[in-house]
Design a protein around this motif. Structure first.
Motif, mmCIF file in Angstrom:
data_model
loop_
_atom_site.group_PDB
_atom_site.id
_atom_site.type_symbol
_atom_site.label_atom_id
_atom_site.label_comp_id
_atom_site.label_asym_id
_atom_site.label_seq_id
_atom_site.Cartn_x
_atom_site.Cartn_y
_atom_site.Cartn_z
ATOM 1 N N GLN A 22 0.789 -1.231 0.000
ATOM 2 C CA GLN A 22 0.000 0.000 0.000
ATOM 3 C C GLN A 22 0.822 1.283 0.000
ATOM 4 O OE1 GLN A 22 -3.520 -0.190 -0.337
ATOM 5 N NE2 GLN A 22 -2.842 -2.246 -0.812
ATOM 6 N N ALA A 23 1.932 1.285 -0.734
ATOM 7 C CA ALA A 23 2.709 2.512 -0.910
ATOM 8 C C ALA A 23 1.862 3.523 -1.682
ATOM 9 C CB ALA A 23 3.992 2.218 -1.690
ATOM 10 N N THR A 24 2.174 4.777 -1.502
ATOM 11 C CA THR A 24 1.486 5.819 -2.240
ATOM 12 C C THR A 24 2.423 6.432 -3.273
ATOM 13 O OG1 THR A 24 2.072 7.478 -0.585
ATOM 14 C CG2 THR A 24 -0.052 6.402 -0.328
ATOM 15 N N GLN A 25 1.851 6.972 -4.313
ATOM 16 C CA GLN A 25 2.590 7.710 -5.341
ATOM 17 C C GLN A 25 3.773 6.927 -5.915
ATOM 18 O OE1 GLN A 25 3.448 11.120 -2.809
ATOM 19 N NE2 GLN A 25 2.115 12.355 -4.104
ATOM 20 N N THR A 26 3.582 5.673 -6.215
ATOM 21 C CA THR A 26 4.659 4.876 -6.793
ATOM 22 C C THR A 26 4.816 5.247 -8.264
ATOM 23 O OG1 THR A 26 4.194 3.065 -5.271
ATOM 24 C CG2 THR A 26 5.515 2.533 -7.219
ATOM 25 N N GLN A 51 5.583 1.592 7.953
ATOM 26 C CA GLN A 51 5.179 1.175 6.613
ATOM 27 C C GLN A 51 6.333 1.309 5.624
ATOM 28 O OE1 GLN A 51 1.531 2.828 5.137
ATOM 29 N NE2 GLN A 51 1.469 1.414 3.417
ATOM 30 N N VAL A 52 7.187 2.318 5.792
ATOM 31 C CA VAL A 52 8.388 2.421 4.951
ATOM 32 C C VAL A 52 9.175 1.120 5.058
ATOM 33 C CG1 VAL A 52 10.641 3.552 4.696
ATOM 34 C CG2 VAL A 52 8.591 4.952 4.984
ATOM 35 N N ALA A 54 8.138 -1.854 5.964
ATOM 36 C CA ALA A 54 7.395 -2.974 5.370
ATOM 37 C C ALA A 54 7.517 -2.968 3.853
ATOM 38 C CB ALA A 54 5.924 -2.912 5.782
ATOM 39 N N ILE A 55 7.456 -1.800 3.264
ATOM 40 C CA ILE A 55 7.596 -1.690 1.801
ATOM 41 C C ILE A 55 8.994 -2.114 1.377
ATOM 42 C CG2 ILE A 55 7.655 -0.063 -0.131
ATOM 43 C CD1 ILE A 55 5.451 1.538 1.452
ATOM 44 N N VAL A 56 9.999 -1.630 2.072
ATOM 45 C CA VAL A 56 11.385 -1.985 1.754
ATOM 46 C C VAL A 56 11.590 -3.490 1.852
ATOM 47 C CG1 VAL A 56 13.771 -1.793 2.588
ATOM 48 C CG2 VAL A 56 12.370 0.262 2.303
ATOM 49 N N ASP A 57 11.080 -4.096 2.910
ATOM 50 C CA ASP A 57 11.219 -5.541 3.081
ATOM 51 C C ASP A 57 10.561 -6.296 1.926
ATOM 52 O OD1 ASP A 57 12.603 -5.135 5.436
ATOM 53 O OD2 ASP A 57 10.897 -5.624 6.742
ATOM 54 N N GLU A 58 9.384 -5.846 1.510
ATOM 55 C CA GLU A 58 8.672 -6.503 0.413
ATOM 56 C C GLU A 58 9.421 -6.343 -0.908
ATOM 57 O OE1 GLU A 58 5.692 -8.900 -1.214
ATOM 58 O OE2 GLU A 58 6.096 -8.451 0.880
ATOM 59 N N VAL A 59 9.969 -5.162 -1.153
ATOM 60 C CA VAL A 59 10.758 -4.939 -2.380
ATOM 61 C C VAL A 59 11.959 -5.876 -2.396
ATOM 62 C CG1 VAL A 59 12.255 -3.301 -3.608
ATOM 63 C CG2 VAL A 59 10.012 -2.560 -2.767
ATOM 64 N N GLU A 60 12.663 -5.942 -1.278
ATOM 65 C CA GLU A 60 13.839 -6.814 -1.220
ATOM 66 C C GLU A 60 13.468 -8.272 -1.450
ATOM 67 O OE1 GLU A 60 17.426 -5.001 1.247
ATOM 68 O OE2 GLU A 60 15.734 -5.571 2.532
ATOM 69 N N GLU A 61 12.386 -8.712 -0.830
ATOM 70 C CA GLU A 61 11.958 -10.101 -1.006
ATOM 71 C C GLU A 61 11.588 -10.386 -2.455
ATOM 72 O OE1 GLU A 61 8.318 -12.941 0.450
ATOM 73 O OE2 GLU A 61 9.178 -11.556 1.912
ATOM 74 N N ARG A 62 10.818 -9.490 -3.043
ATOM 75 C CA ARG A 62 10.356 -9.691 -4.425
ATOM 76 C C ARG A 62 11.538 -9.701 -5.402
ATOM 77 N NH1 ARG A 62 5.073 -8.510 -6.417
ATOM 78 N NH2 ARG A 62 4.355 -8.586 -4.282
#
Length: 136
Positions: A22-26, A51-52, A54-62
């Motif tokens: 749920q990041a904004t303004q991607t 949330q920053v 959480a987003i970073v962790d998801e990017v790294e995992e993906r």
């Protein structure tokens, strides 16, 4: 010169990971013509430090699933602006306040935007329409 297919693949995966959390303004820019050391930048925002992260962790995992590991990671301790450098792309995940203050888009306004999947665009639209949820 334009961003390589591999860089575009990483951009799409990073943007989808941002949307998942749920990041904004991607947004993403093809900066290969002017930067020279990377092909693309991905920018995303979050309303709070947690949330920053959480987003970073998801990017790294993906991106790890695609065999990519960041060669540099900066800012994760404060989680106000985290930079992930994958050589082919650089991902900036910023707290909404930092995003508004630094306005990185202005630096790359002459670069072509990379079209992101509809799923990412939908999250951008949905999150822009409901800013009250971001106050948490």
């Amino acid at each position: 010169m334009t961003a390589t297919p591999h860089a575009i693949e990483l951009v799409i995966a990073a943007a989808e990971a941002c949307a998942e959390k749920q990041a904004t303004q991607t947004v993403a820019y093809d900066v290969s013509e002017i930067v020279g050391i990377t092909d693309a930048y991905v920018l995303a925002s979050a309303p709070n430090d947690r949330q920053v992260k959480a987003i970073v962790d998801e990017v790294e995992e993906r991106l790890r699933e695609l065999g990519a590991k960041p060669v540099r990671r900066e800012g994760d301790r404060e989680a106000r602006w985290v930079l992930l450098d994958y050589i082919d792309i650089v991902v900036h995940v910023q707290h909404a306040e930092e995003r508004a203050y630094y306005r990185l888009e202005g630096l790359w306004k002459d670069c072509p935007q990379i079209e992101l999947p509809e799923s990412v665009q939908r999250v951008n639209r949905d999150r822009a329409a409901s800013p009250a949820e971001d106050a948490s």
